[in-house]
Design an enzyme around this catalytic site. Sequence first.
Site, PDB file in Angstrom:
ATOM      1  N   GLU A  32       8.949 -46.986  -0.605  1.00 43.70           N
ATOM      2  CA  GLU A  32      10.650 -47.092  -0.879  1.00 43.70           C
ATOM      3  C   GLU A  32      10.746 -49.032  -1.231  1.00 43.70           C
ATOM      4  OE1 GLU A  32      11.642 -44.615  -3.231  1.00 43.70           O
ATOM      5  OE2 GLU A  32      11.940 -43.094  -2.019  1.00 43.70           O
ATOM      6  N   THR A  34       9.237 -50.857  -2.673  1.00 47.36           N
ATOM      7  CA  THR A  34       8.214 -51.391  -3.416  1.00 47.36           C
ATOM      8  C   THR A  34       7.186 -51.172  -4.143  1.00 47.36           C
ATOM      9  OG1 THR A  34       7.269 -49.005  -2.826  1.00 47.36           O
ATOM     10  CG2 THR A  34       7.278 -50.471  -0.576  1.00 47.36           C
ATOM     11  N   ALA A 125      21.464 -38.420  -7.658  1.00 43.75           N
ATOM     12  CA  ALA A 125      21.043 -37.617  -6.170  1.00 43.75           C
ATOM     13  C   ALA A 125      19.753 -38.169  -5.691  1.00 43.75           C
ATOM     14  CB  ALA A 125      20.817 -35.813  -6.721  1.00 43.75           C
ATOM     15  N   GLY A 126      19.309 -39.483  -6.674  1.00 44.11           N
ATOM     16  CA  GLY A 126      18.404 -40.434  -6.354  1.00 44.11           C
ATOM     17  C   GLY A 126      17.024 -39.778  -6.402  1.00 44.11           C
ATOM     18  N   SER A 128      16.381 -39.367 -10.028  1.00 43.66           N
ATOM     19  CA  SER A 128      15.654 -40.204 -11.266  1.00 43.66           C
ATOM     20  C   SER A 128      15.910 -39.355 -12.524  1.00 43.66           C
ATOM     21  CB  SER A 128      14.464 -41.039 -11.251  1.00 43.66           C
ATOM     22  OG  SER A 128      14.108 -41.565 -10.197  1.00 43.66           O
ATOM     23  N   SER A 129      17.595 -38.837 -12.468  1.00 41.68           N
ATOM     24  CA  SER A 129      17.813 -38.367 -13.954  1.00 41.68           C
ATOM     25  C   SER A 129      17.582 -39.305 -15.208  1.00 41.68           C
ATOM     26  CB  SER A 129      19.599 -37.786 -13.629  1.00 41.68           C
ATOM     27  OG  SER A 129      20.018 -38.782 -13.863  1.00 41.68           O
ATOM     28  N   ASP A 174       9.848 -44.397 -11.126  1.00 42.49           N
ATOM     29  CA  ASP A 174      10.827 -43.695 -11.761  1.00 42.49           C
ATOM     30  C   ASP A 174       9.525 -42.747 -13.179  1.00 42.49           C
ATOM     31  OD1 ASP A 174      11.788 -44.048  -9.852  1.00 42.49           O
ATOM     32  OD2 ASP A 174      13.911 -44.371 -10.351  1.00 42.49           O
TER      33      ASP A 174
END
Length: 387
Positions: A32, A34, A125-126, A128-129, A174
């Site tokens: 994360e 990174t 929500a994390g 990646s919408s 993402d």
Amino acid sequence: MDTSKITTKFKELYGAEGAVYTAPGRINLIGEHTDYNGGFVLPGAIDKAIYCVIKPNGTAKVRAYAPDENPQLVSLSSEFGLEEADRPKDRWAQYIFGVCREMVKRGATIPGFDILISGDVPLGAGMSSSAALESCVGFALTDTFALSFDRLQLALIGQATEHNYVGVKCGIMDQFVSCFGKEGSLIRLDCRSLEYEYFPFDPKGYRLALINTCVAHLLGGEYNERRESCERVVAAIAKKHPEVALLRDANPCMLKEVANQVSAVDYIRAEFVIEEIQRLLDTCELLKKGDYEAAGRKMYETHTGLSLKYTVSCPELDFLNEKAKEYGVAGSRVMGGGFGGCTINLVKDELCDTFIAKTTEAYEKAFNIKPIVYNVAIKDGAKKLNV
Ligand code: GLA
């Protein structure tokens, strides 16, 4: 998701049938913060996605519609041209506009079109919408207007949209996984060279469960600030080691050398990133051996680093992480940019139901918020749907 509702709505709005495209959200097992440091990530596309219905409309304008009942949408429809000055007001429409503009900057001609956007990737929500939206629109436009962008270019177009039209200086993870995802596999992506490897992921006897804190997570200032910390440390290291262009190129000794030249906050953030890049490589080795308990311990280490060193966790996420430990979950950590959103949990099958039941109950009691649990499956990246 049942797409018949959106195709019917599209026809009702625009009087014609449109083509349907989809691009997924993602999980990230480990690695994360990174990506923008040139390190590695280990994401997978999931069975939660953005969908669009699209059709050229013979004008020079875009007519866009988003039917979801979503409090973050200011208005549900938006009409705009594709010159730089035509930028729409609504944030959701700016993603569509941004993708078009980034394509135009790369030489594409984009005529007017009608588009309807929907999906089931939870916002904030994390998962990646926004990358899913960018990839979906990019893929749909490329196919509809026979543009020459390949999946890598589409991922870069999505990232540039974030940088130039949304204001988040994100990495490539993402958008890359939303474009390149493959059913049953994570992607081990080298974010410096953009070389990647599909990493089959079928942890027999374990499940992946996401628990959404339902605490809003809007990336922006705090995220960009983390990136700037990393860049300042790189600049300090590069004075003596000019070959260091990214934290990926640095090692713990180089970091120690600049301890007195950078702020304590920048130092500890960079320390996390250097450790996390190595942690991902170690975790991949453990996964190859099928040692999910040891890989899970690495996930806990990541959480501790993200919470204490990179400071992108929050009390709600830390609470869920503690509960995971308490119930013997193999691995658990905050996923994605942080500041809310989900924890990702690698849980032994037989522990899963009790862990989820007890944890959601305790969470609701502690914060007066009902958390949402998702069991995710790893799926393909952006594609056209035959409907
Ligand atoms: C967000 C960004 C990604 C990545 C993660 C943290 O999801 O969009 O580029 O930096 O945060 O790993």
